[in-house]
Design an enzyme around this catalytic site. Structure first.
Site, PDB file in Angstrom:
ATOM      1  N   ASP A  72       0.837  -1.210   0.000  1.00 46.07           N
ATOM      2  CA  ASP A  72       0.000   0.000   0.000  1.00 46.07           C
ATOM      3  C   ASP A  72       0.870   1.258   0.000  1.00 46.07           C
ATOM      4  OD1 ASP A  72      -2.321   1.476   0.058  1.00 46.07           O
ATOM      5  OD2 ASP A  72      -2.571   1.333   2.232  1.00 46.07           O
ATOM      6  N   GLY A  73       0.340   2.316  -0.623  1.00 50.04           N
ATOM      7  CA  GLY A  73       1.004   3.623  -0.553  1.00 50.04           C
ATOM      8  C   GLY A  73       1.553   4.132  -1.874  1.00 50.04           C
TER       9      GLY A  73
ATOM     10  N   ASN B   8     -10.469  -3.279  -6.012  1.00 49.32           N
ATOM     11  CA  ASN B   8      -9.731  -2.332  -6.877  1.00 49.32           C
ATOM     12  C   ASN B   8     -10.409  -2.093  -8.227  1.00 49.32           C
ATOM     13  OD1 ASN B   8      -6.437  -3.385  -5.719  1.00 49.32           O
ATOM     14  ND2 ASN B   8      -7.702  -1.694  -5.029  1.00 49.32           N
ATOM     15  N   TRP B   9     -11.351  -2.963  -8.617  1.00 55.27           N
ATOM     16  CA  TRP B   9     -12.064  -2.720  -9.892  1.00 55.27           C
ATOM     17  C   TRP B   9     -12.837  -1.413  -9.844  1.00 55.27           C
ATOM     18  CZ3 TRP B   9     -10.336  -5.186 -13.835  1.00 55.27           C
ATOM     19  CH2 TRP B   9      -9.939  -6.524 -13.749  1.00 55.27           C
TER      20      TRP B   9
HETATM   21  C1  FPP Z   1      -2.082   0.026  -3.268  1.00 60.38           C
HETATM   22  O1  FPP Z   1      -1.583   1.355  -3.234  1.00 60.38           O
HETATM   23  C2  FPP Z   1      -1.491  -0.699  -4.385  1.00 60.38           C
HETATM   24  C3  FPP Z   1      -2.200  -1.292  -5.381  1.00 60.38           C
HETATM   25  C4  FPP Z   1      -3.667  -1.267  -5.434  1.00 60.38           C
HETATM   26  C5  FPP Z   1      -1.541  -1.963  -6.520  1.00 60.38           C
HETATM   27  C6  FPP Z   1      -0.250  -2.644  -6.234  1.00 60.38           C
HETATM   28  C7  FPP Z   1       0.515  -2.740  -7.515  1.00 60.38           C
HETATM   29  C8  FPP Z   1       1.843  -2.647  -7.637  1.00 60.38           C
HETATM   30  C9  FPP Z   1       2.747  -2.574  -6.484  1.00 60.38           C
HETATM   31  C10 FPP Z   1       2.520  -2.624  -8.970  1.00 60.38           C
HETATM   32  C11 FPP Z   1       2.189  -3.714  -9.918  1.00 60.38           C
HETATM   33  C12 FPP Z   1       2.339  -5.076  -9.353  1.00 60.38           C
HETATM   34  C13 FPP Z   1       3.124  -6.047  -9.879  1.00 60.38           C
HETATM   35  C14 FPP Z   1       3.115  -7.388  -9.264  1.00 60.38           C
HETATM   36  C15 FPP Z   1       3.988  -5.833 -11.024  1.00 60.38           C
HETATM   37  P1  FPP Z   1      -2.595   2.557  -3.366  1.00 60.38           P
HETATM   38  O2  FPP Z   1      -2.707   2.914  -4.785  1.00 60.38           O
HETATM   39  O3  FPP Z   1      -3.892   2.213  -2.695  1.00 60.38           O
HETATM   40  O4  FPP Z   1      -1.860   3.667  -2.547  1.00 60.38           O
HETATM   41  P2  FPP Z   1      -2.542   4.851  -1.708  1.00 60.38           P
HETATM   42  O5  FPP Z   1      -3.177   4.195  -0.497  1.00 60.38           O
HETATM   43  O6  FPP Z   1      -1.390   5.695  -1.331  1.00 60.38           O
HETATM   44  O7  FPP Z   1      -3.530   5.525  -2.585  1.00 60.38           O
END
Ligand code: FPP
Length: 261
Positions: free
Chosen positions: A23-24, A71-72
């Site tokens: 996350d993050g 996430n969708w």
């Molecule tokens: C959460 O951070 C992260 C995700 C929903 C996606 C995770 C994907 C990756 C790390 C990259 C692609 C993966 C691979 C395996 C190549 P967030 O977007 O919710 O962060 P926030 O809480 O700061 O908004």
């Protein structure tokens, strides 16, 4: 299904199964005036390092929460960027993963992904299928509750058809119905990004996991972040519901009522 450091086995100081809620990415990007998708791209770089480190220190199963069922609901452009990143990851990493003995596995609903992403991930799984050093599992369109409910439904259908007896259903039997059926219990669950919740990740499999919540954003996750979390895990006493005395003592020597003879 239970594995890991139970206090009586010094060989289990390295967690067998590490799971990570990455996350993050969004906040990392925002704090730099970048688009969220750029945070995910940087997150993919951190994925490479985490995979390398986990393999090097002897973790046997690494499971990454790459895309949840929830996430969708994100903006379409962000979902598309994540799907493209998965394709890039699959294409760019396939040779290294195979060379390093890493088998790629998926939990969740791979069939829900766009065709190009699904094909790239399926190709990656087939290409790395012989890997024996570590299993890298990507949770894609994954939900822990959904996995439990679908297992229950599938068992109910088989029970109605007389193929399963209700009394046969124990934890091991139930787990065989889940998309995580080939994975052992989670020993160490790490979440970056400062939140202290599990967000529908591996609810059944993390029953006895050690939980580590880190304030850093996922793109800032470094090899030493993982090695430090693993070192701390090695100092925990895992009791699985028993007393400290029980896990310290060989099974045969322990008498819960302290009786003699
Ligand atoms: C959460 O951070 C992260 C995700 C929903 C996606 C995770 C994907 C990756 C790390 C990259 C692609 C993966 C691979 C395996 C190549 P967030 O977007 O919710 O962060 P926030 O809480 O700061 O908004």
């Amino acid at each position: 299904m239970v594995s890991g450091n139970n206090g009586s086995n010094s060989a289990s100081l390295i967690p067998r199964h590490v799971a990570i809620i990455m996350d993050g990415n969004g906040r990392w990007a925002k704090s730099r005036g970048l688009q969220r998708a750029e945070g995910h791209a940087e997150g993919a770089r951190a994925v490479r390092e985490a995979v390398e480190t986990a393999t090097r220190v002897g973790v046997k199963y690494l499971t990454l929460y790459a895309f949840s069922v929830a996430n969708w609901a994100r903006p379409r452009l962000e979902v598309e960027a994540l799907m493209r990143l998965l394709v890039e990851f699959a294409r760019q990493e396939r040779a290294d993963l195979r060379q390093n003995g890493i088998r790629v596995n998926v939990i969740g609903a791979l069939e829900d992904l766009p065709t190009s992403t699904r094909h790239a991930v399926e190709d990656l799984m087939a290409y790395t299928a012989e890997g024996e050093r570590m299993t890298l599992t990507l949770a894609l369109s994954y939900g822990g509750r959904q996995d439990i409910v679908e297992a229950a439904r599938s068992l109910a259908v088989r029970a109605r058809a007389g193929l399963v007896l209700p009394e046969e259903i124990d934890e091991t039997f139930f787990h065989r119905e889940m998309t995580t059926h080939s994975l052992p219990d989670v020993d160490l669950l790490i979440r970056t990004g400062g939140e202290t919740r599990v967000s529908d990740f591996l609810l059944f499999e993390s029953a006895y996991a050690e939980l580590v919540f880190l304030p850093i954003m996922w793109p800032d996750f470094k090899p030493e972040t993982l090695t430090t979390a693993i070192a701390e895990y090695g100092h925990k006493e895992r009791r699985f519901g028993k007393t400290s005395e029980q896990v310290q003592m060989p099974q045969s020597a322990f008498d819960p009522l302290d009786r003699v003879g």
